[in-house]
Design a protein around this motif. Structure first.
Motif, mmCIF file in Angstrom:
data_model
loop_
_atom_site.group_PDB
_atom_site.id
_atom_site.type_symbol
_atom_site.label_atom_id
_atom_site.label_comp_id
_atom_site.label_asym_id
_atom_site.label_seq_id
_atom_site.Cartn_x
_atom_site.Cartn_y
_atom_site.Cartn_z
ATOM 1 N N GLN A 26 66.006 72.709 30.387
ATOM 2 C CA GLN A 26 67.178 73.159 31.138
ATOM 3 C C GLN A 26 67.653 74.523 30.661
ATOM 4 O O GLN A 26 68.045 75.369 31.458
ATOM 5 C CB GLN A 26 68.305 72.132 31.025
ATOM 6 C CG GLN A 26 67.989 70.890 31.846
ATOM 7 C CD GLN A 26 69.109 69.865 31.846
ATOM 8 O OE1 GLN A 26 70.044 69.958 31.041
ATOM 9 N NE2 GLN A 26 69.033 68.892 32.727
ATOM 10 N N GLU A 27 67.586 74.750 29.332
ATOM 11 C CA GLU A 27 68.030 76.042 28.801
ATOM 12 C C GLU A 27 67.177 77.174 29.354
ATOM 13 O O GLU A 27 67.683 78.171 29.851
ATOM 14 C CB GLU A 27 67.939 76.044 27.268
ATOM 15 C CG GLU A 27 69.072 75.278 26.597
ATOM 16 C CD GLU A 27 68.756 74.911 25.153
ATOM 17 O OE1 GLU A 27 69.400 73.976 24.634
ATOM 18 O OE2 GLU A 27 67.845 75.533 24.550
ATOM 19 N N LEU A 41 71.856 66.547 42.812
ATOM 20 C CA LEU A 41 72.672 65.370 42.570
ATOM 21 C C LEU A 41 74.018 65.481 43.284
ATOM 22 O O LEU A 41 74.504 64.526 43.881
ATOM 23 C CB LEU A 41 72.874 65.282 41.064
ATOM 24 C CG LEU A 41 73.031 63.895 40.514
ATOM 25 C CD1 LEU A 41 72.121 63.731 39.312
ATOM 26 C CD2 LEU A 41 74.456 63.688 40.088
ATOM 27 N N ALA A 88 56.876 73.778 30.374
ATOM 28 C CA ALA A 88 55.948 72.700 29.981
ATOM 29 C C ALA A 88 56.013 72.439 28.486
ATOM 30 O O ALA A 88 56.028 73.373 27.679
ATOM 31 C CB ALA A 88 54.523 73.070 30.383
ATOM 32 N N GLY A 89 56.091 71.180 28.117
ATOM 33 C CA GLY A 89 56.041 70.812 26.704
ATOM 34 C C GLY A 89 57.362 70.937 25.971
ATOM 35 O O GLY A 89 57.438 70.613 24.789
ATOM 36 N N LEU A 90 58.411 71.420 26.641
ATOM 37 C CA LEU A 90 59.717 71.504 25.977
ATOM 38 C C LEU A 90 60.485 70.205 26.217
ATOM 39 O O LEU A 90 60.276 69.531 27.215
ATOM 40 C CB LEU A 90 60.528 72.676 26.524
ATOM 41 C CG LEU A 90 59.914 74.060 26.336
ATOM 42 C CD1 LEU A 90 60.877 75.116 26.872
ATOM 43 C CD2 LEU A 90 59.605 74.334 24.870
ATOM 44 N N ASP A 91 61.418 69.892 25.309
ATOM 45 C CA ASP A 91 62.198 68.679 25.518
ATOM 46 C C ASP A 91 63.178 68.912 26.667
ATOM 47 O O ASP A 91 63.381 70.042 27.110
ATOM 48 C CB ASP A 91 62.878 68.219 24.217
ATOM 49 C CG ASP A 91 63.845 69.226 23.643
ATOM 50 O OD1 ASP A 91 64.517 69.936 24.424
ATOM 51 O OD2 ASP A 91 63.952 69.310 22.413
ATOM 52 N N PRO A 92 63.761 67.823 27.201
ATOM 53 C CA PRO A 92 64.561 67.964 28.420
ATOM 54 C C PRO A 92 65.641 69.044 28.326
ATOM 55 O O PRO A 92 65.847 69.797 29.282
ATOM 56 C CB PRO A 92 65.173 66.576 28.594
ATOM 57 C CG PRO A 92 64.154 65.659 28.003
ATOM 58 C CD PRO A 92 63.590 66.408 26.827
ATOM 59 N N GLN A 93 66.304 69.151 27.193
ATOM 60 C CA GLN A 93 67.344 70.187 27.115
ATOM 61 C C GLN A 93 66.752 71.574 26.964
ATOM 62 O O GLN A 93 67.281 72.543 27.497
ATOM 63 C CB GLN A 93 68.327 69.877 25.998
ATOM 64 C CG GLN A 93 69.394 68.924 26.505
ATOM 65 C CD GLN A 93 70.387 68.567 25.423
ATOM 66 O OE1 GLN A 93 70.843 69.425 24.689
ATOM 67 N NE2 GLN A 93 70.700 67.293 25.320
ATOM 68 N N GLY A 94 65.640 71.675 26.226
ATOM 69 C CA GLY A 94 64.947 72.960 26.108
ATOM 70 C C GLY A 94 64.535 73.457 27.487
ATOM 71 O O GLY A 94 64.626 74.645 27.796
#
Lengths: 291, 285
Positions: free
Chosen positions: B182-183, B271, B174-180
């Motif tokens: 995924q990491e 996907l 929660a609150g992390l950017d999209p790449q954060g």
């Protein structure tokens, strides 16, 4: 005159000390009345710092921010600026102050010293717009996250702002709460309120007519979501990703399926695929068309 | 016996007062060692109350909870052992960082266990590497000089340094950017796959659940509303919608295609699977 005009805005935290951090590094932006803008960007890109400049919670280190023509650096304008731009933050529990919903919403207008009939009218109208009128006598702490956020929004609407800034206001909500808040702000925008929605959720940004991408305190992209999402590699460099539907559409196109470009929405992709599937009925098996 | 076993677990907050609230009513659930379970449900459905029973931060009002064979409904249960085995990562765990250096923060738990200095050193380095933080580059820095995503990972390392068998995470992305996002989710997946950790993940994101977990438990109004393999749960879109949840964006696309008469599989989670299913449908329709 645009509602918000930002010229060469710089902001440095702890300026002049060894801990100085440049958060905004030369932002120029214009937001017109009635716009609905999403602001996205990686952690630390300057989104929240920018948001706080829009209602004079922070002041520029350099450059200027004008709201409805008012210079936010002018101490005499501070309250006028804050009446025009209301902020909704991430955690709904930190934003509600009263023990009854309608008292919470009345808090702002009471501080404006309005006559009580006017306050009652504003509270009712605001709660109606966010769909919470039936809960007017409820206790805020017993509401769901989405309901609390809508009460917080009503409290701001009661101040009759021209612009609503939401700083990750959907981040802590469950799926229903997220949907409720998104529907509420779309309704408000249709009624003429300018909305600036800061979010990490790319699917939410895709629903806004204009999308601004920040990176290292600068504007990296500014345009229609379809245009922003057509630059997948650039987005990736900026710590962002494509939402699942455009990601799948572009993958299928790369595979050779003639799906139209600029698809954001699941329904559009479904119709495109459905018509391709029907076209091929009776043509027998076709190759996968890969290059 | 399963690693975690709840039978008819009920929890009532402030019992006997006007503010009494029933948070869990008759939850029966067992979680085997080595599984990856997603815990879903609307706000207020009892998820957080439930996981706090897994390391004895809360005790049952009635019913039983066994963790690694220890009966936590007994007042004299060996809580210490349970807490060592079950690591709980709360929401926004970076708010709990407090030491002067990253190393000291991660070492706090192991030091309290009274371990030898060398062992502490090993555990801290190991835990930091597991979350993708280089102990040499970051160990001596102040945790407060890190980015949000880095702070989050250091906080999780502090729990891993206790070497728990079970990792329970409440909205770790929660609150992390999209790449954060995924990491951190990728690192949790690695911990599960390579270290065999049992993982219980609370999330509001159907996409996250689809990517990661084997089994989904859906809570609603203090009860288990649905429980089963991830694919089977996301086939029940209407039921999920009726409790305010949804299905992953890709699964939703498949349902829209089927409504338009395109014969794709409904239980697609990723996907890659969607790509294959769509090609098949376009070829054979």
């Amino acid at each position: 005159m645009a509602l918000i005009e930002i010229q060469n805005l710089h902001h440095t935290y702890h300026a002049g000390t060894p801990e100085a951090v440049v958060a905004l590094d030369g932002i120029s932006l214009t937001i017109e009345r009635g716009e609905f803008v999403a602001i996205v960007g990686g952690n630390g890109s300057g989104k929240s710092t920018l948001a706080k400049h829009l209602n004079a919670l922070l002041l520029p280190t350099e450059g200027e921010v004008r709201v409805d023509g008012l210079d936010t650096r002018e101490p005499a304008s501070t309250w006028e600026v804050r009446q025009r731009v209301g902020m909704v933050f991430q955690n709904p529990d930190n934003q509600l102050v009263a023990t009854v919903v309608e008292e919470d919403v009345a808090f702002g207008p009471e501080n404006l010293g309005l006559p009580s009939r006017e306050i009652v009218e504003r509270v009712e109208e605001s709660l109606r717009v966010v769909g919470m009128l039936d809960y007017r006598r409820h206790q805020p702490h017993l509401l769901s996250g989405g309901q609390k956020q809508r009460v917080a929004i009503a409290g701001i609407l009661a101040m009759r702002p021209q612009c609503l800034v939401l700083d990750e206001a959907t981040t802590m909500l469950d799926p229903l709460g997220q949907r409720e808040v998104m529907e509420t702000i779309h309704t408000l925008n249709r009624e003429g309120v300018t909305v600036i929605h800061i979010t990490h959720a790319m699917e939410e940004a895709a629903q806004c007519p204009r999308m601004i991408v920040l990176s290292s305190g600068r504007v990296a992209m500014d345009g229609l979501p379809v245009d922003v999402f057509s630059r997948a590699d650039d987005l990736h460099r900026l710590r962002l990703v494509l939402p699942p539907i455009p990601a799948l559409a572009s993958q299928l196109r790369r595979d050779g399926l003639p799906v139209p470009e600029r698809i954001l929405d699941a329904d559009d992709l479904a119709s495109a695929i459905a018509s391709l599937a029907t076209e091929r009925v009776g043509h027998g098996r076709v190759g996968n068309g890969a290059d | 016996m399963a690693l975690i076993e709840c039978v008819d677990l009920t929890h009532v907050y402030l019992r006997g007062t006007p503010l009494e609230a029933v948070a869990l009513r008759g939850v029966t659930l067992s979680i085997d060692a080595g599984t990856f379970v997603g815990l879903l449900g609307p706000t207020g459905s009892g998820k957080s109350t439930l996981i706090q029973h897994f390391n004895a931060l809360l005790r049952p009002t009635s019913g039983t909870v066994h963790v690694a064979g220890i009966d936590l409904s007994q007042p004299r249960a060996d809580v210490k052992t349970v807490r060592r085995q079950v690591g709980l990562v709360f929401q926004y765990p970076e708010h709990q960082l407090f030491e002067e250096t990253v190393f000291d923060d991660v070492a706090y738990g192991p030091r309290n266990l009274g371990l030898a200095t060398e062992e502490i050193q090993d555990r801290v380095q190991d835990a930091l590497r597991l979350v993708g933080v280089d102990p040499d580059a970051f160990g001596r820095r102040s945790p407060f000089s890190l980015s949000g995503g880095e702070m989050r990972r250091v906080a999780i390392a502090g729990v891993l340094a206790m070497q728990p068998q079970v990792l329970v995470l409440d909205e770790p992305a929660a609150g992390l950017d999209p790449q954060g996002k995924q990491e951190i989710l990728g690192q949790i997946r690695t911990l599960h796959r390579e270290r065999g950790l049992t993982v219980i993940l609370i999330t509001h994101s159907m996409d996250e659940a689809a990517q990661l977990v084997d089994r989904i438990v859906v809570m609603n109004r203090g009860q288990v509303a649905m429980d089963g393999p991830v694919r089977g749960i996301f086939r029940r879109a209407d039921e999920l919608a009726s409790i305010g949840l949804g299905v992953p964006a890709i699964t939703d696309l498949m349902l829209r295609l089927r409504r338009r008469g395109v014969a794709v599989r409904p239980d697609v989670l990723s996907l890659e699977e969607a790509r294959a299913a769509i090609w098949e449908a376009v070829r054979w329709n």
